[in-house]
Design an enzyme around this catalytic site. Structure first.
Site, mmCIF file in Angstrom:
data_model
loop_
_atom_site.group_PDB
_atom_site.id
_atom_site.type_symbol
_atom_site.label_atom_id
_atom_site.label_comp_id
_atom_site.label_asym_id
_atom_site.label_seq_id
_atom_site.Cartn_x
_atom_site.Cartn_y
_atom_site.Cartn_z
ATOM 1 N N ARG A 92 0.859 -1.183 0.000
ATOM 2 C CA ARG A 92 0.000 0.000 0.000
ATOM 3 C C ARG A 92 0.898 1.238 0.000
ATOM 4 O O ARG A 92 1.718 1.409 0.911
ATOM 5 C CB ARG A 92 -0.889 -0.008 1.253
ATOM 6 C CG ARG A 92 -1.697 1.241 1.376
ATOM 7 C CD ARG A 92 -2.554 1.349 2.632
ATOM 8 N NE ARG A 92 -3.018 2.720 2.680
ATOM 9 C CZ ARG A 92 -3.155 3.451 3.767
ATOM 10 N NH1 ARG A 92 -2.945 2.936 4.952
ATOM 11 N NH2 ARG A 92 -3.535 4.706 3.691
ATOM 12 N N HIS A 136 -2.521 11.164 0.969
ATOM 13 C CA HIS A 136 -1.950 10.888 2.293
ATOM 14 C C HIS A 136 -1.222 12.157 2.746
ATOM 15 O O HIS A 136 -0.007 12.179 2.933
ATOM 16 C CB HIS A 136 -1.025 9.673 2.232
ATOM 17 C CG HIS A 136 -0.766 9.043 3.577
ATOM 18 N ND1 HIS A 136 -0.966 7.705 3.842
ATOM 19 C CD2 HIS A 136 -0.297 9.561 4.734
ATOM 20 C CE1 HIS A 136 -0.640 7.433 5.093
ATOM 21 N NE2 HIS A 136 -0.219 8.546 5.656
ATOM 22 N N GLU A 181 -6.935 8.712 6.659
ATOM 23 C CA GLU A 181 -7.194 9.358 7.945
ATOM 24 C C GLU A 181 -7.667 10.814 7.819
ATOM 25 O O GLU A 181 -6.960 11.753 8.205
ATOM 26 C CB GLU A 181 -5.943 9.282 8.827
ATOM 27 C CG GLU A 181 -5.533 7.847 9.117
ATOM 28 C CD GLU A 181 -4.278 7.737 9.990
ATOM 29 O OE1 GLU A 181 -3.627 8.766 10.259
ATOM 30 O OE2 GLU A 181 -3.958 6.616 10.412
ATOM 31 N N ASN A 307 -7.499 2.051 10.291
ATOM 32 C CA ASN A 307 -6.156 2.206 10.846
ATOM 33 C C ASN A 307 -6.309 2.174 12.359
ATOM 34 O O ASN A 307 -6.943 3.055 12.944
ATOM 35 C CB ASN A 307 -5.542 3.547 10.439
ATOM 36 C CG ASN A 307 -5.274 3.634 8.942
ATOM 37 O OD1 ASN A 307 -5.545 2.689 8.202
ATOM 38 N ND2 ASN A 307 -4.733 4.746 8.496
ATOM 39 N N TYR A 309 -4.544 2.045 16.098
ATOM 40 C CA TYR A 309 -3.334 2.190 16.905
ATOM 41 C C TYR A 309 -3.610 2.087 18.407
ATOM 42 O O TYR A 309 -2.931 1.366 19.100
ATOM 43 C CB TYR A 309 -2.623 3.514 16.587
ATOM 44 C CG TYR A 309 -1.953 3.482 15.229
ATOM 45 C CD1 TYR A 309 -0.696 2.909 15.078
ATOM 46 C CD2 TYR A 309 -2.589 3.970 14.093
ATOM 47 C CE1 TYR A 309 -0.068 2.841 13.828
ATOM 48 C CE2 TYR A 309 -1.978 3.907 12.840
ATOM 49 C CZ TYR A 309 -0.715 3.340 12.721
ATOM 50 O OH TYR A 309 -0.117 3.259 11.494
ATOM 51 N N GLU A 367 -3.726 -0.024 8.464
ATOM 52 C CA GLU A 367 -2.506 0.303 9.222
ATOM 53 C C GLU A 367 -2.634 -0.241 10.633
ATOM 54 O O GLU A 367 -3.705 -0.172 11.249
ATOM 55 C CB GLU A 367 -2.291 1.819 9.353
ATOM 56 C CG GLU A 367 -1.820 2.513 8.120
ATOM 57 C CD GLU A 367 -1.582 4.009 8.352
ATOM 58 O OE1 GLU A 367 -1.238 4.417 9.495
ATOM 59 O OE2 GLU A 367 -1.750 4.769 7.380
#
Ligand code: IFM
Length: 459
Positions: A92, A136, A181, A307, A309, A367
């Site tokens: 990606r 991005h 994001e 994504n 985290y 991610e």
């Protein structure tokens, strides 16, 4: 590649096997153009908002910039070989808009397109599946000068970019991510100002956010029109949230935080419009929304990129605007070097919640990864056992979730190699491979050897 420390790796590997995941499950690594490419002024690339932002004193903690970064622009063959050598199926990466259009209304830069042609061919030749992110965070600076994402005209410019790139690369690239994001683009970029373009204004942030979402929906339609068999989605940064206490004030703060962090994206993408409770609270800051905008934003996607985290704990705190909330720094929880809470179970909480509340399209973890102070041993090896365990624990949770019926079809590690970590410069390392930024040497960390062994164990 170096011989593996088999005993050690096998010990930690024992309970987790690639064969525990569906056969078609996609295993990839993810990157973004600005963080890895470097070559900031090569072949007609113009400045992005991040080039500009990095020049501001104090904007980047170590005062660094990304003029060279990992020099992926020139070293991509070696990097793709690394990916392949580790056993990944997919790469990606994002397309740098400032390489493709160097001014408003101009024609596309052939040399910029040529670079992505070469890269994409290299990806395909190695049997890797390309996953392209269109945006991005590296908006061309000339567009920021016209108002950036806060200006509706940027949606048109983005669609011109999306049209050009999808026509050019769509014969080989079938997986497309419109934005990475949007919360960060909007809130870090325009509210807390810790990301480019460094604006600090809630109304501007919500307007920028609306334009990003609008451009997403319009791009889904456009890419599907340009690219046969395209699968198009978006990558959202989403967080499982908890209230600091049972008090009514903290519970209300949790709702507000969730409203702005998660629902502000998930609701409109799923055809529900912006969450009413938050819209009412932020009346004075609300974005201008035109007729049809919400239908465009709700254009069906083929997959939802998540994504993941860390989770957040929220309490009620007085602040200048009605959406006020604050985050608790829980003591006694495990954290990465970035200070992010390590919570594999949070991935399960988050995905179950998305499944229940939104019955969404298939999910890909676009991610997941962690930053640690990597210890370089005397013999040059890098013992990042914490990162290795981070991956193992998250993947175990993911395996169990899939067994419970949550439709997750792929996982992208963030990231193959250490790179320019935005406002943190080169201080925060997320890579499976260590990069010596003086020599550009890439060296596999222990986590990479673990991934390699994990990925090769398939039927
Ligand atoms: O490096 C970033 C990436 O660009 C977007 N998602 C989070 C990563 C780690 O901070």
């Amino acid at each position: 590649m170096k011989t593996l420390d088999r005993q050690n790796l096998n010990e930690s590997l024992a309970p987790l096997m690639r064969t525990h995941f569906p056969k078609e499950f996609v295993w990839g690594s993810a990157s973004s153009a600005f963080q890895v490419e470097g070559a900031h002024d090569v072949d007609g690339r113009v400045a992005s908002i991040w080039d500009q932002f990095a020049q501001q004193p104090g904007a980047i903690v170590d005062g660094a910039d990304a003029k060279v970064a990992c020099d992926h622009y020139h070293r991509w063959p070696e990097d793709l070989d690394l990916m392949r050598g580790l056993g990944f199926d997919a790469y990606r990466f994002s397309i740098a808009w400032p390489r493709i259009f160097s001014k408003l209304g101009g024609s596309a830069n052939t040399k910029g397109l040529d670079f992505y042609d070469r890269l994409l061919d290299g990806v395909c030749e190695r049997g890797l599946q390309p996953w392209l992110t269109l945006y991005h965070w590296d908006l061309p600076q000339y567009l920021q000068a016209q108002g950036g994402w806060a200006a509706r005209a940027t949606v048109d410019a983005y669609l011109e970019f999306a049209d050009c790139v999808s026509r050019h690369l769509g014969d080989r690239a079938k997986h497309w991510i419109t934005h990475n994001e949007p919360w960060c683009t909007a809130m870090h970029g325009h509210y807390d100002g810790i990301h480019a373009p460094g604006v600090r204004d809630l109304k501007t942030a919500l307007q920028a956010c609306h334009h990003v979402l609008l451009s997403h929906g319009a791009a889904v339609r456009l890419i599907k029109n340009n690219v046969s068999n395209a699968k198009v989605g978006i990558a959202l940064s989403l967080h499982p949230l908890h209230a600091a206490s049972e008090s009514a004030a903290d519970q209300a703060a949790l709702q507000r935080h969730d409203g702005l962090r998660n629902r502000w994206y998930l609701d409109p993408l799923h055809g529900r419009g912006y969450p009413r409770d938050i819209w009412e609270l932020c009346a004075a800051y609300a974005p201008e929304v035109k007729a049809q905008d919400m239908q465009i934003i709700a254009t069906p996607i083929d997959f939802l990129g998540v994504n993941y985290y860390f989770p957040e704990t929220v309490y009620d705190a007085p602040a200048a605007h009605p959406l006020r909330t604050a985050l608790v720094q829980n003591a006694d929880v495990e954290r990465t070097a970035f200070g992010w809470e390590v919570a594999p179970q949070g991935l399960a909480d988050l995905l179950k919640r998305i499944k229940t509340d939104y019955q969404t399209a298939p999910i890909y973890i676009t991610e997941n990864g962690a930053s640690y102070e990597d210890l370089v041993q005397a013999d040059g090896s890098i013992d990042d056992s914490e990162r290795m365990r981070f991956y193992q624990r998250h993947l175990r949770v993911l395996r169990d979730l899939i067994r419970e019926g949550v439709d997750v079809q792929g996982y992208f590690a963030w990231t193959l190699m250490d790179n320019f970590e935005w406002a943190q410069g080169y201080r925060r390392r997320f890579g499976l491979c260590y990069v010596d930024f003086k020599t550009q040497e890439r060296r596999l960390k222990k986590s990479a050897y673990w991934f390699q062994q994990f990925l090769k164990n398939h039927a």
